[in-house]
Design a protein around this motif. Structure first.
Motif, mmCIF file in Angstrom:
data_model
loop_
_atom_site.group_PDB
_atom_site.id
_atom_site.type_symbol
_atom_site.label_atom_id
_atom_site.label_comp_id
_atom_site.label_asym_id
_atom_site.label_seq_id
_atom_site.Cartn_x
_atom_site.Cartn_y
_atom_site.Cartn_z
ATOM 1 N N LYS B 44 0.816 -1.205 0.000
ATOM 2 C CA LYS B 44 0.000 0.000 0.000
ATOM 3 C C LYS B 44 0.859 1.269 0.000
ATOM 4 C CE LYS B 44 -1.881 -1.076 3.949
ATOM 5 N NZ LYS B 44 -1.126 -2.280 4.317
ATOM 6 N N SER B 45 1.834 1.286 0.887
ATOM 7 C CA SER B 45 2.679 2.483 0.956
ATOM 8 C C SER B 45 3.466 2.643 -0.333
ATOM 9 C CB SER B 45 3.649 2.398 2.127
ATOM 10 O OG SER B 45 2.942 2.364 3.330
ATOM 11 N N SER B 46 3.942 1.544 -0.866
ATOM 12 C CA SER B 46 4.687 1.613 -2.119
ATOM 13 C C SER B 46 3.806 2.220 -3.201
ATOM 14 C CB SER B 46 5.141 0.222 -2.550
ATOM 15 O OG SER B 46 5.909 -0.366 -1.535
ATOM 16 N N SER B 170 -2.972 10.170 1.394
ATOM 17 C CA SER B 170 -2.868 10.000 2.831
ATOM 18 C C SER B 170 -2.447 8.569 3.144
ATOM 19 C CB SER B 170 -4.223 10.332 3.456
ATOM 20 O OG SER B 170 -4.417 9.591 4.622
ATOM 21 N N ASP B 171 -1.257 8.430 3.706
ATOM 22 C CA ASP B 171 -0.764 7.095 4.039
ATOM 23 C C ASP B 171 -0.967 6.845 5.526
ATOM 24 O OD1 ASP B 171 0.379 4.651 4.177
ATOM 25 O OD2 ASP B 171 2.361 5.244 3.475
ATOM 26 N N GLU B 172 -1.998 6.092 5.862
ATOM 27 C CA GLU B 172 -2.272 5.735 7.254
ATOM 28 C C GLU B 172 -2.304 6.969 8.157
ATOM 29 O OE1 GLU B 172 -2.004 2.265 8.459
ATOM 30 O OE2 GLU B 172 -1.003 1.267 6.788
ATOM 31 N N ALA B 173 -2.989 8.002 7.682
ATOM 32 C CA ALA B 173 -2.986 9.271 8.424
ATOM 33 C C ALA B 173 -3.600 9.136 9.802
ATOM 34 C CB ALA B 173 -3.728 10.337 7.640
HETATM 35 MG MG LIG Z 1 2.647 1.275 4.791
#
Ligand SMILES: [Mg+2]
Ligand SMILES: Nc1ncnc2c1ncn2[C@@H]1O[C@H](COP(=O)(O)OP(=O)(O)OP(=O)(O)O)[C@@H](O)[C@H]1O
Lengths: 245, 344
Positions: B44-46, B170-173
């Motif tokens: 996901k982050s990638s 938004s990454d795991e905000a």
């Molecule tokens: Mg991640």
């Protein structure tokens, strides 16, 4: 020796030491700061990744750091003459002091800058900032308390080196202590120079710690403020460790 | 608004290769809140970092607001001017906020404007307006360390909006926040989405986040998107893992000779007395094992797990009746049958 005889000797020595340390610190900071930043930026995964440049700078800094100052001083004689036209006097002493101080400070800068959270760099990248922006707005301001502590450490180290440099014609407090205290058995004068050095070093340490702490507090950060780098470098900052966890 | 096609990302370190993204096709429409969910390590982050090219994709393309960012990237590892300009129009919010501790809240919000070369007066006007928008006008002169996690994230959001982006990543905000604060941050994102028409791509590992704010969602597994669509599309997909995870139904079969059926109501069907009709028409006793009702994107969705006496073969007619009512029927433990019927 009476106090009225000692006083002019002491005040001249103090001003010579002051000159040597001031100029060599300035040069060490001005050259060492970019070098330290480059050490971080050119490293693997860095913003300006360049393995060759990193190796070369790293090696130069390592050699400069590990060479005993007295040897560096002697080895640099001809360079010093080329720069200042002489090898004796305060100006001549500044050359080896500055060159000894540059790698010393650069390593401290490197350690300080490495501690800056990579997330901040990423945030500025995501805003469209370039490398120069990142250096100016993130790396330097965020490591400022550590950089101030590093400068304090460098000044104190250079005061120590300046005593050695003084014996080769640079003058200053170290030279005074050797010439009068050691060679002419003026023990009293020697103790006075020792006392002056002790007071000066304590004052610098205090001022440096105070400035670093004030900046650190301003950010409202908890955890210990950076102190003397060489004492603390090995210990991870608990605040940072907590953040990473 | 955001389209990725055939996006792959392979990390190479010390001779080892990790395929974090394996041909991801993502399509986020303008003005929607799109959630990507998946387990840790799913990529996901990638994915989100590839959207603004913080991470260089190994192959594939990324288009944001009609601009092909992968074409702007150039060859070197450093971002060229055009890519940096494109990034400044994409806001990003981070799990750990990433605020500069050496700057006040206001100065943090001004930072993107400094990068854009906005004049000092205009910067502070805009920063204060944004802080007001996120409800932190009184904290302008504080330092980040003096704020709570939720307040820090509000600053992070204000900062992300400073460049007037059309897209917010938004990454795991909300992953570092407690449930209460999470709700308020999600509400803020939803409001911004509606007021400013902001397109939001958000990464999360919490189903609740998807449920409360997302118009569409995608499920990632091992670098691939295995399911995607609008939330109501997903709910209408038989056997959808995301739908099942969004609306979990519990309740075990009470005996061997019984058939368990999950019924999903949406739209008009939700208002009709289908179950009692079924019971009356076929004269069977129906037990309800579990039920849930939720509002997704303004639509009421109900799910119910019911049990009918007899095996599946005995219940083909009543189940057919339910299907005729426009309900979505998943027969629990009848995957094979389901697939066969789906093929018809
Ligand atoms: Mg991640
Ligand atoms: N910089 C990197 N170098 C090498 N491998 C990486 C790097 N970043 C991520 N990976 C690997 O890529 C895979 C996907 O990672 P990613 O961070 O995208 O997952 P994620 O879905 O965001 O997980 P999480 O929910 O834990 O944040 C993982 O196997 C991870 O180990």
């Amino acid at each position: 020796m009476t106090w009225s005889e000692m006083q002019p000797l002491l005040s001249q020595a103090c001003s010579e030491t002051f000159d040597m340390v001031l100029w060599s610190t300035l040069i060490a900071v001005v050259v060492g700061l970019p070098l330290g930043l480059l050490l971080v930026l050119t490293d693997r995964g860095g913003l300006l990744q360049n393995v060759v440049a990193n190796k070369v700078i790293g090696q130069i800094v390592n050699v400069g750091r590990s060479l005993p100052f007295i040897i560096l001083m002697v080895a640099l004689m001809s360079f010093t003459r080329w720069v200042t036209g002489t090898t004796i006097g305060t100006a001549a002493a500044v050359v080896p002091l500055a060159i000894g101080g540059i790698p010393f400070f650069a390593r401290l800068v490197e350690t300080a800058v490495r501690e800056v959270d990579g997330g901040l760099v990423e945030a500025v990248q995501s805003m469209g900032g370039n490398t120069w922006t990142i250096v100016r707005k993130v790396l330097v301001p965020e490591s400022l308390p550590s950089l101030i502590a590093s400068t304090t450490t460098t000044v104190i180290a250079l005061i120590g080196y300046s005593a050695m440099a003084g014996t080769v014609g640079g003058g200053g407090l170290g030279d005074l202590a050797v010439r009068y205290g050691y060679q002419r058995f003026e023990t009293e004068l020697m103790w006075i120079t020792v006392a002056i050095l002790a007071v000066v070093i304590s004052l610098i340490q205090f001022a440096g710690d105070f400035a670093a702490r004030a900046l650190h507090r301003r950010g409202g950060r908890s955890g210990p403020a950076p102190r003397l780098r060489f004492l603390k470098a090995a210990e991870p900052d608990p605040a940072e460790a907590g953040k990473a966890a | 608004m955001i389209t990725t096609s055939g996006l792959t990302k392979v990390y190479r370190s010390r001779g080892r290769e990790v395929t974090a993204l394996d041909g991801v096709d993502l399509h986020v429409r303008e003005g929607e809140v799109y959630g990507v969910i998946g387990q840790s390590g799913a990529g996901k982050s990638s994915l989100i970092r590839c959207v603004n090219l913080l991470e260089r994709p190994t192959s594939g393309t990324v288009t944001v607001a009609g601009q092909d960012l992968t074409a702007l990237a150039g060859r070197g590892p450093r971002a060229g001017k055009e890519l940096r300009q494109a990034r400044s129009r994409i806001g990003m919010v981070f799990q750990h906020f990433n605020l500069l501790s050496s700057r006040t809240v206001q100065d943090n919000v001004e930072l993107p404007l400094e990068i854009l070369g906005v004049s000092g007066k205009e910067r502070s006007r805009k920063a204060l307006a944004l802080l007001d928008l996120v409800g932190l006008a009184d904290k302008a002169k504080s330092y980040p360390a003096q704020l709570s996690g939720g307040q820090k994230q509000r600053v992070g959001i204000a900062r992300a909006l400073a460049g007037d982006p059309k897209v917010l990543l938004s990454d795991e905000a909300t992953s570092a926040l407690d449930p209460e604060t999470t709700r308020s941050i999600l509400q803020l994102l939803r409001d911004l989405n509606q007021q400013l028409g902001l397109t939001v791509l958000l990464i999360t590992h919490e189903m609740d986040v998807v449920k409360s704010v997302c118009d569409s969602a995608a499920l990632m597994e091992k670098g691939r998107i295995v399911e995607s669509g609008t939330v109501s599309e997903l709910l209408a997909t038989p056997g959808s893992e995301l739908a099942a995870a969004l609306f979990p139904l519990s309740g075990e079969r009470t005996g061997a000779e019984r058939t368990v059926v999950d019924v999903t109501f949406h739209g008009e069907a939700a208002t009709r007395p289908v179950i009692s009709q079924l019971s009356r028409t076929y004269n069977i006793d129906i037990s309800i094992l579990g039920a849930a009702i939720d509002t997704v994107g303004g639509l009421q969705i109900g799910r119910m797990r019911i049990e009918l006496p007899g095996r599946y073969e005995d219940n083909v007619v009543p189940i057919g009746f339910l299907r005729e009512q426009g309900l979505q029927i998943d027969v629990v433990g009848q995957e094979a049958v389901l697939v066969k019927e789906g093929a018809k």
